[in-house]
Design an enzyme around this catalytic site. Structure first.
Site, PDB file in Angstrom:
ATOM      1  CB  CYS A  56       5.241   0.880   8.330  1.00 12.40           C
ATOM      2  SG  CYS A  56       3.472   0.802   8.651  1.00 12.40           S
ATOM      3  CG  HIS A 100       0.383   0.224   5.168  1.00 16.13           C
ATOM      4  ND1 HIS A 100       1.433   0.552   5.984  1.00 16.13           N
ATOM      5  CD2 HIS A 100       0.146   1.316   4.397  1.00 16.13           C
ATOM      6  CE1 HIS A 100       1.824   1.785   5.724  1.00 16.13           C
ATOM      7  NE2 HIS A 100       1.055   2.278   4.769  1.00 16.13           N
ATOM      8  CB  CYS A 158       1.973  -2.818   9.582  1.00 14.51           C
ATOM      9  SG  CYS A 158       1.011  -2.052   8.271  1.00 14.51           S
ATOM     10  CD  GLU A 176       2.838  -4.642   6.058  1.00 11.93           C
ATOM     11  OE1 GLU A 176       1.993  -3.880   5.551  1.00 11.93           O
ATOM     12  OE2 GLU A 176       4.070  -4.421   6.000  1.00 11.93           O
ATOM     13  CG  ASN A 213      -0.039  -0.751  -1.993  1.00 17.13           C
ATOM     14  OD1 ASN A 213       0.041  -1.713  -2.740  1.00 17.13           O
ATOM     15  ND2 ASN A 213       0.331   0.475  -2.357  1.00 17.13           N
ATOM     16  CB  VAL A 214      -6.288  -0.786  -0.824  1.00 17.08           C
ATOM     17  CG1 VAL A 214      -7.500  -0.302  -1.620  1.00 17.08           C
ATOM     18  CG2 VAL A 214      -6.188  -2.303  -0.904  1.00 17.08           C
ATOM     19  CD  GLU A 215      -1.570   4.375  -3.050  1.00 17.93           C
ATOM     20  OE1 GLU A 215      -1.814   5.003  -4.104  1.00 17.93           O
ATOM     21  OE2 GLU A 215      -0.425   4.075  -2.689  1.00 17.93           O
TER      22      GLU A 215
HETATM   23  O1  LIG Z   1       5.750   0.504   4.928  1.00 13.23           O
HETATM   24  C1  LIG Z   1       5.008   0.835   3.992  1.00 13.23           C
HETATM   25  C2  LIG Z   1       5.119   2.077   3.372  1.00 13.23           C
HETATM   26  C3  LIG Z   1       4.259   2.393   2.338  1.00 13.23           C
HETATM   27  N1  LIG Z   1       3.308   1.504   1.943  1.00 13.23           N
HETATM   28  C4  LIG Z   1       2.371   1.840   0.854  1.00 13.23           C
HETATM   29  C5  LIG Z   1       1.278   2.764   1.313  1.00 13.23           C
HETATM   30  C6  LIG Z   1       0.947   3.522   0.064  1.00 13.23           C
HETATM   31  O2  LIG Z   1      -0.016   2.790  -0.651  1.00 13.23           O
HETATM   32  C7  LIG Z   1       2.252   3.546  -0.709  1.00 13.23           C
HETATM   33  C8  LIG Z   1       3.040   4.851  -0.606  1.00 13.23           C
HETATM   34  O3  LIG Z   1       3.409   5.108   0.691  1.00 13.23           O
HETATM   35  O4  LIG Z   1       3.041   2.499  -0.188  1.00 13.23           O
HETATM   36  C9  LIG Z   1       3.199   0.284   2.545  1.00 13.23           C
HETATM   37  O5  LIG Z   1       2.338  -0.510   2.180  1.00 13.23           O
HETATM   38  N2  LIG Z   1       4.066  -0.023   3.555  1.00 13.23           N
HETATM   39 ZN   LIG Z   2       2.360  -0.653   7.232  1.00 17.52          ZN
END
Ligand SMILES: O=c1ccn([C@H]2C[C@H](O)[C@@H](CO)O2)c(=O)[nH]1
Ligand SMILES: [Zn+2]
EC number: 3.5.4.5
Length: 309
Positions: A110, A75, A113, A77, A62-64
């Site tokens: 999710c 995400h 994805c 995936e 995951n990248v924010e």
């Molecule tokens: O199914 C999910 C839910 C959340 N996140 C990540 C997104 C974000 O960076 C962090 C908080 O939601 O978790 C995922 O990668 N997948």
């Molecule tokens: Zn996802």
């Protein structure tokens, strides 16, 4: 060689030496994936491990982006699928996503994805590792069973259209106003961004685009716009280039990005220009140079390419 903690792509042999001797062992690489996540807002480190049809194994994280609205986040995936596309992989076969911090439980991606994964290729169904904490190994479930009654590319595209991991060429050339471009492999960002735009997957709005980035050490990264039939799971070209950056920059911060080029069609139905500028203004080096060049379809080439199909 010393262990490479920044590695996102493993050959089948390298994966085997990490313990991934067969698909059910994908979890052996999940801690590595999680350690590479970039979640400064949530502090969550989420990882995915996937095996491509080539046998290579890819990590996704995951990248924010601090300072940007949350829907720009990536995400694991989607990261992984984008990196498959950037590495010319033809399909994703198996995927493991940890759903607990201790990496004991593996589960379904999710909804967004699931949709994105489903659009990668028509060829085979992707298998998702499902494992509760009570099971030793778990088992694979098919993605299509996890997304029944779906809205799929088949509902919109002509039969046999290439999907996102399938080969295509958008036959784009830079518009005259963009100046000279090179015929061979050069290091101009506009040529890299054009090449990226030529791989862009935009069958729904015909708005292909590509982005190339340069970091302060002169290393180039690129990515292209990937459109989803459901629109909002689409991934913009800056994010796709940032996937390349995260996968290959060995842990550099986004503030090391000093130059960026976007190539898109003039008057594109979906224009990336303002969003790209906004993202880069927020995360790249304060004086990052951002340029936009326009492109057009080379109709002669397009006729040739399409008659080959
Ligand atoms: O199914 C999910 C839910 C959340 N996140 C990540 C997104 C974000 O960076 C962090 C908080 O939601 O978790 C995922 O990668 N997948
Ligand atoms: Zn996802």
């Amino acid at each position: 060689m010393a262990q490479d903690k920044y590695k996102f792509v493993f050959t089948a042999n390298e994966a085997a030496s990490e313990g991934v001797t067969e698909p059910i062992r994908l979890p052996k690489l999940i801690r590595k994936a999680m350690s590479l996540a970039r979640g400064p807002i949530s502090k969550y480190k989420i990882g995915a491990v996937g095996r491509a049809s080539s046998g290579r194994v890819y990590l996704g994280v995951n990248v924010e982006f601090p300072g940007l609205p949350l829907h720009h986040s990536i995400h694991p995936e989607q990261f992984l699928v984008t990196n498959l596309a950037l590495n010319s992989e033809k399909g994703l076969r198996q995927l493991a996503v940890a759903i607990s911090n201790d990496c004991i439980e593996f589960g379904a991606p999710c909804g967004n994805c699931r949709q994105f994964l489903m659009e990668t290729s028509n060829e085979v169904d992707i298998k998702i590792l499902l494992k509760s904490k009570h099971e030793a190994e778990g088992s694979f479930g098919k993605l299509k069973l996890l997304l029944p009654y779906r809205f799929s590319p088949d509902d919109v595209l002509p039969k046999g259209s290439p999907l996102l991991l399938e080969k295509r060429d958008n036959c784009l050339i830079l518009s005259r106003s963009a100046g000279e471009i090179c015929s061979s492999d050069c290091s101009h960002l506009k040529c890299k961004a054009l090449a990226a735009a030529n791989n862009s997957f935009s069958p729904y709005t015909d708005s292909p685009s590509g982005v190339a980035l340069r970091d302060e050490d002169g290393i180039l990264y690129r990515g292209w716009y990937i459109e989803s039939v459901a629109y909002s799971p689409s991934l913009g070209p800056v994010q796709a280039a940032l996937v390349d950056f995260v996968a290959r920059s060995r842990g550099k911060g986004f503030d090391k990005i000093v130059e960026a080029v976007l190539v898109e069609k003039n008057n594109a139905r979906v224009s990336q220009e303002r969003t790209a500028k906004m993202i880069l203004d927020t995360i790249a080096a304060p004086n990052c140079d951002f340029k936009v060049f326009h492109c057009d379809v080379d109709f002669q080439k397009s006729l040739l390419v399409n008659s080959d199909r």
